[in-house]
Write a protein that holds these residues in place. Structure first.
Motif, PDB file in Angstrom:
ATOM      1  N   GLU A 134      -6.339   7.355  13.253  1.00 47.16           N
ATOM      2  CA  GLU A 134      -5.966   7.565  11.852  1.00 47.16           C
ATOM      3  C   GLU A 134      -6.450   8.889  11.279  1.00 47.16           C
ATOM      4  OE1 GLU A 134      -4.015   5.824   9.929  1.00 47.16           O
ATOM      5  OE2 GLU A 134      -3.634   4.295  11.440  1.00 47.16           O
ATOM      6  N   PHE A 135      -7.594   9.381  11.741  1.00 43.24           N
ATOM      7  CA  PHE A 135      -8.209  10.541  11.091  1.00 43.24           C
ATOM      8  C   PHE A 135      -8.336  11.759  11.998  1.00 43.24           C
ATOM      9  CE2 PHE A 135      -9.765   6.691   8.986  1.00 43.24           C
ATOM     10  CZ  PHE A 135      -9.314   6.932   7.696  1.00 43.24           C
ATOM     11  N   GLY A 136      -8.142  11.590  13.287  1.00 43.01           N
ATOM     12  CA  GLY A 136      -8.152  12.728  14.196  1.00 43.01           C
ATOM     13  C   GLY A 136      -9.502  13.364  14.402  1.00 43.01           C
ATOM     14  N   GLY A 137     -10.569  12.646  14.079  1.00 39.85           N
ATOM     15  CA  GLY A 137     -11.915  13.186  14.226  1.00 39.85           C
ATOM     16  C   GLY A 137     -12.846  12.515  13.237  1.00 39.85           C
ATOM     17  N   PRO A 138     -14.092  12.960  13.164  1.00 39.08           N
ATOM     18  CA  PRO A 138     -15.041  12.355  12.224  1.00 39.08           C
ATOM     19  C   PRO A 138     -14.608  12.553  10.780  1.00 39.08           C
ATOM     20  CG  PRO A 138     -15.955  14.341  13.219  1.00 39.08           C
ATOM     21  CD  PRO A 138     -14.682  14.059  13.941  1.00 39.08           C
ATOM     22  N   ILE A 139     -15.041  11.643   9.912  1.00 33.73           N
ATOM     23  CA  ILE A 139     -14.751  11.773   8.480  1.00 33.73           C
ATOM     24  C   ILE A 139     -15.894  12.572   7.868  1.00 33.73           C
ATOM     25  CG2 ILE A 139     -14.511  10.570   6.295  1.00 33.73           C
ATOM     26  CD1 ILE A 139     -13.500   8.759   9.391  1.00 33.73           C
ATOM     27  N   PRO A 140     -15.607  13.756   7.330  1.00 31.58           N
ATOM     28  CA  PRO A 140     -16.669  14.678   6.913  1.00 31.58           C
ATOM     29  C   PRO A 140     -17.270  14.333   5.553  1.00 31.58           C
ATOM     30  CG  PRO A 140     -14.533  15.642   6.495  1.00 31.58           C
ATOM     31  CD  PRO A 140     -14.268  14.328   7.177  1.00 31.58           C
ATOM     32  N   VAL A 141     -18.372  15.011   5.260  1.00 34.82           N
ATOM     33  CA  VAL A 141     -19.087  14.841   3.995  1.00 34.82           C
ATOM     34  C   VAL A 141     -18.921  16.098   3.150  1.00 34.82           C
ATOM     35  CG1 VAL A 141     -21.336  14.457   2.904  1.00 34.82           C
ATOM     36  CG2 VAL A 141     -20.780  13.321   5.070  1.00 34.82           C
ATOM     37  N   VAL A 142     -18.667  15.902   1.862  1.00 35.37           N
ATOM     38  CA  VAL A 142     -18.579  16.996   0.892  1.00 35.37           C
ATOM     39  C   VAL A 142     -19.735  16.842  -0.091  1.00 35.37           C
ATOM     40  CG1 VAL A 142     -17.200  18.002  -0.977  1.00 35.37           C
ATOM     41  CG2 VAL A 142     -16.078  17.175   1.103  1.00 35.37           C
ATOM     42  N   ALA A 143     -20.394  17.935  -0.415  1.00 35.98           N
ATOM     43  CA  ALA A 143     -21.533  17.883  -1.336  1.00 35.98           C
ATOM     44  C   ALA A 143     -21.077  17.455  -2.729  1.00 35.98           C
ATOM     45  CB  ALA A 143     -22.213  19.247  -1.411  1.00 35.98           C
ATOM     46  N   TYR A 144     -21.864  16.590  -3.339  1.00 37.35           N
ATOM     47  CA  TYR A 144     -21.583  16.132  -4.706  1.00 37.35           C
ATOM     48  C   TYR A 144     -22.361  17.037  -5.653  1.00 37.35           C
ATOM     49  CZ  TYR A 144     -21.043  12.803  -8.601  1.00 37.35           C
ATOM     50  OH  TYR A 144     -20.723  12.203  -9.797  1.00 37.35           O
ATOM     51  N   ALA A 145     -21.767  18.172  -5.989  1.00 39.20           N
ATOM     52  CA  ALA A 145     -22.456  19.159  -6.818  1.00 39.20           C
ATOM     53  C   ALA A 145     -21.436  19.937  -7.627  1.00 39.20           C
ATOM     54  CB  ALA A 145     -23.264  20.116  -5.941  1.00 39.20           C
ATOM     55  N   GLY A 146     -21.796  20.242  -8.871  1.00 37.11           N
ATOM     56  CA  GLY A 146     -20.911  21.018  -9.722  1.00 37.11           C
ATOM     57  C   GLY A 146     -19.980  20.140 -10.533  1.00 37.11           C
ATOM     58  N   PRO A 147     -19.195  20.754 -11.426  1.00 34.59           N
ATOM     59  CA  PRO A 147     -18.228  19.993 -12.225  1.00 34.59           C
ATOM     60  C   PRO A 147     -17.111  19.442 -11.351  1.00 34.59           C
ATOM     61  CG  PRO A 147     -17.975  22.352 -12.593  1.00 34.59           C
ATOM     62  CD  PRO A 147     -19.197  22.188 -11.763  1.00 34.59           C
ATOM     63  N   ASP A 148     -16.368  18.479 -11.897  1.00 34.60           N
ATOM     64  CA  ASP A 148     -15.322  17.810 -11.125  1.00 34.60           C
ATOM     65  C   ASP A 148     -14.288  18.783 -10.571  1.00 34.60           C
ATOM     66  OD1 ASP A 148     -16.508  15.388 -11.493  1.00 34.60           O
ATOM     67  OD2 ASP A 148     -15.073  14.632 -12.960  1.00 34.60           O
ATOM     68  N   GLU A 149     -13.961  19.810 -11.331  1.00 30.53           N
ATOM     69  CA  GLU A 149     -12.994  20.802 -10.865  1.00 30.53           C
ATOM     70  C   GLU A 149     -13.456  21.433  -9.553  1.00 30.53           C
ATOM     71  OE1 GLU A 149      -9.841  23.730 -10.911  1.00 30.53           O
ATOM     72  OE2 GLU A 149     -10.080  21.880 -12.052  1.00 30.53           O
ATOM     73  N   GLU A 150     -14.740  21.767  -9.472  1.00 32.58           N
ATOM     74  CA  GLU A 150     -15.281  22.374  -8.256  1.00 32.58           C
ATOM     75  C   GLU A 150     -15.365  21.361  -7.120  1.00 32.58           C
ATOM     76  OE1 GLU A 150     -18.951  24.366  -9.018  1.00 32.58           O
ATOM     77  OE2 GLU A 150     -18.107  25.605 -10.624  1.00 32.58           O
ATOM     78  N   ILE A 151     -15.706  20.131  -7.453  1.00 37.68           N
ATOM     79  CA  ILE A 151     -15.738  19.087  -6.423  1.00 37.68           C
ATOM     80  C   ILE A 151     -14.345  18.905  -5.828  1.00 37.68           C
ATOM     81  CG2 ILE A 151     -16.047  16.611  -6.033  1.00 37.68           C
ATOM     82  CD1 ILE A 151     -18.319  16.725  -8.116  1.00 37.68           C
ATOM     83  N   GLY A 152     -13.324  18.888  -6.691  1.00 35.94           N
ATOM     84  CA  GLY A 152     -11.955  18.780  -6.196  1.00 35.94           C
ATOM     85  C   GLY A 152     -11.592  19.925  -5.272  1.00 35.94           C
ATOM     86  N   GLY A 153     -12.031  21.136  -5.621  1.00 41.20           N
ATOM     87  CA  GLY A 153     -11.772  22.288  -4.767  1.00 41.20           C
ATOM     88  C   GLY A 153     -12.467  22.167  -3.425  1.00 41.20           C
ATOM     89  N   ALA A 154     -13.704  21.659  -3.434  1.00 37.64           N
ATOM     90  CA  ALA A 154     -14.447  21.488  -2.182  1.00 37.64           C
ATOM     91  C   ALA A 154     -13.788  20.435  -1.293  1.00 37.64           C
ATOM     92  CB  ALA A 154     -15.889  21.103  -2.487  1.00 37.64           C
ATOM     93  N   ILE A 155     -13.313  19.354  -1.902  1.00 40.46           N
ATOM     94  CA  ILE A 155     -12.619  18.322  -1.128  1.00 40.46           C
ATOM     95  C   ILE A 155     -11.338  18.892  -0.535  1.00 40.46           C
ATOM     96  CG2 ILE A 155     -11.394  16.118  -1.276  1.00 40.46           C
ATOM     97  CD1 ILE A 155     -13.422  15.287  -3.433  1.00 40.46           C
ATOM     98  N   ALA A 156     -10.574  19.625  -1.350  1.00 36.74           N
ATOM     99  CA  ALA A 156      -9.316  20.212  -0.871  1.00 36.74           C
ATOM    100  C   ALA A 156      -9.562  21.162   0.294  1.00 36.74           C
ATOM    101  CB  ALA A 156      -8.610  20.940  -2.014  1.00 36.74           C
ATOM    102  N   ALA A 157     -10.600  21.987   0.186  1.00 37.69           N
ATOM    103  CA  ALA A 157     -10.902  22.939   1.257  1.00 37.69           C
ATOM    104  C   ALA A 157     -11.306  22.211   2.535  1.00 37.69           C
ATOM    105  CB  ALA A 157     -12.016  23.882   0.810  1.00 37.69           C
ATOM    106  N   THR A 158     -12.068  21.142   2.396  1.00 35.81           N
ATOM    107  CA  THR A 158     -12.491  20.372   3.568  1.00 35.81           C
ATOM    108  C   THR A 158     -11.294  19.709   4.237  1.00 35.81           C
ATOM    109  OG1 THR A 158     -14.660  19.966   2.577  1.00 35.81           O
ATOM    110  CG2 THR A 158     -13.988  18.498   4.355  1.00 35.81           C
ATOM    111  N   LEU A 159     -10.414  19.117   3.448  1.00 39.59           N
ATOM    112  CA  LEU A 159      -9.222  18.480   4.006  1.00 39.59           C
ATOM    113  C   LEU A 159      -8.327  19.496   4.709  1.00 39.59           C
ATOM    114  CD1 LEU A 159      -8.299  16.071   1.071  1.00 39.59           C
ATOM    115  CD2 LEU A 159      -9.161  15.395   3.322  1.00 39.59           C
ATOM    116  N   ALA A 160      -8.213  20.689   4.136  1.00 38.06           N
ATOM    117  CA  ALA A 160      -7.335  21.711   4.718  1.00 38.06           C
ATOM    118  C   ALA A 160      -7.871  22.238   6.042  1.00 38.06           C
ATOM    119  CB  ALA A 160      -7.162  22.866   3.734  1.00 38.06           C
ATOM    120  N   ALA A 161      -9.185  22.108   6.249  1.00 36.13           N
ATOM    121  CA  ALA A 161      -9.810  22.702   7.428  1.00 36.13           C
ATOM    122  C   ALA A 161      -9.842  21.779   8.637  1.00 36.13           C
ATOM    123  CB  ALA A 161     -11.238  23.136   7.088  1.00 36.13           C
TER     124      ALA A 161
END
Length: 278
Positions: A134-161
């Protein structure tokens, strides 16, 4: 008076109904409790999405209580549900939709086993076929830091990578995405299943024992098989006109394609048993 052209009004109504239904699916599957957990769904053909209102129990939700939001996270005033604020994480959802047009649904949960990994800041390792498939590898961790807008950007970057369609938000919970809201719910359910399986397997190990990750070639083969199977099923249903395929496959880092789309007819599992969907 309708604010949008008829086809968009129809799409909004369908998305409202689907998002409301999927919140109850999350609750029945044990992935959320009380008011926690959020599903959102992009409105096809519009720069809009539908999201759960903040502070309401899942049993209180209905299509007309869902909140219509633009891709900047602003409530569309004068529409049903607009008198209520959207869920607090609306900025995370909005950022994900802006960053990747292939994302049609986003889910946030605090499901217990996935959250246990998030609390430790530990990725869910790719030690089981369900994770590779289902996931093609381990499910990664994103740091919970900064405002929600930045968290969304960090999640998007992690998913894209990488290939996973889910991430763990450190010290918080999990996010999952899909080509539609239902696909994101499936990803969240399977993430919880995977985290639970790993946790239970570790509990039965002798002291100092470990579970080795699957070999990379096995992970690739399992994941590519899943993508092919889903793509073939989508194409088959599109041929007979029973399933919309407005979103093409999205290139992933390893070069394979897949739209994160799982047609409903792939599984006969009822909604109240979503965590067993495979």
């Amino acid at each position: 008076m309708n604010r949008f052209e008829p086809r968009i009004e129809v799409a909004i109504a369908r998305t409202r109904a689907e998002v409301a239904r999927l919140h109850k699916t999350l609750q029945r599957g044990g992935l959320v409790s009380w008011t926690s957990g959020v599903v959102s769904g992009r409105v096809p053909g519009a720069e809009l999405f539908v999201i759960k209102p903040g502070g309401l129990d899942h049993s209180e939700l209905s299509p007309e209580r869902m909140v219509l939001v633009d891709l900047d996270g602003h409530v569309v005033e004068g529409t049903p549900g607009s008198e209520q604020p959207p869920s607090r994480g609306v900025a995370v959802h909005a950022r994900l939709y802006r960053e990747d047009p292939a994302i049609g649904g986003v889910v946030h949960t605090h499901s217990p086993y996935a959250t246990a990994f998030a609390l430790r800041g530990e990725p869910v390792p790719c030690v089981a076929a369900i994770v590779a498939d289902e996931f093609g590898g381990p499910i990664p961790v994103v740091a919970y830091a900064g405002p929600d807008e930045e968290i969304g950007g960090a999640i998007a970057a992690t998913l894209a990578a990488q290939r996973s369609r889910a991430v763990l938000l450190e010290r918080h919970g999990a996010y999952a995405v899909g080509a539609a809201a239902r696909d994101a719910v499936r990803a969240a359910a399977l993430l919880e299943d995977a985290a639970r399986a790993v946790q239970l397997a570790r509990a039965g190990l002798p002291e100092g024992g470990t579970i080795e990750p699957l070999a990379a070639d096995i992970v690739d083969a399992l994941h590519e098989r899943r993508l092919r199977s889903d793509a073939e099923r989508v194409a088959e249903l599109a041929t007979v006109g029973s399933y919309p395929t407005s979103r093409p496959g999205t290139a992933r880092p390893s070069g394979e394609t897949g739209s994160w789309t799982t047609p409903e007819s792939i599984s006969s599992t009822p909604d109240n048993d979503v965590r067993n969907t495979q």
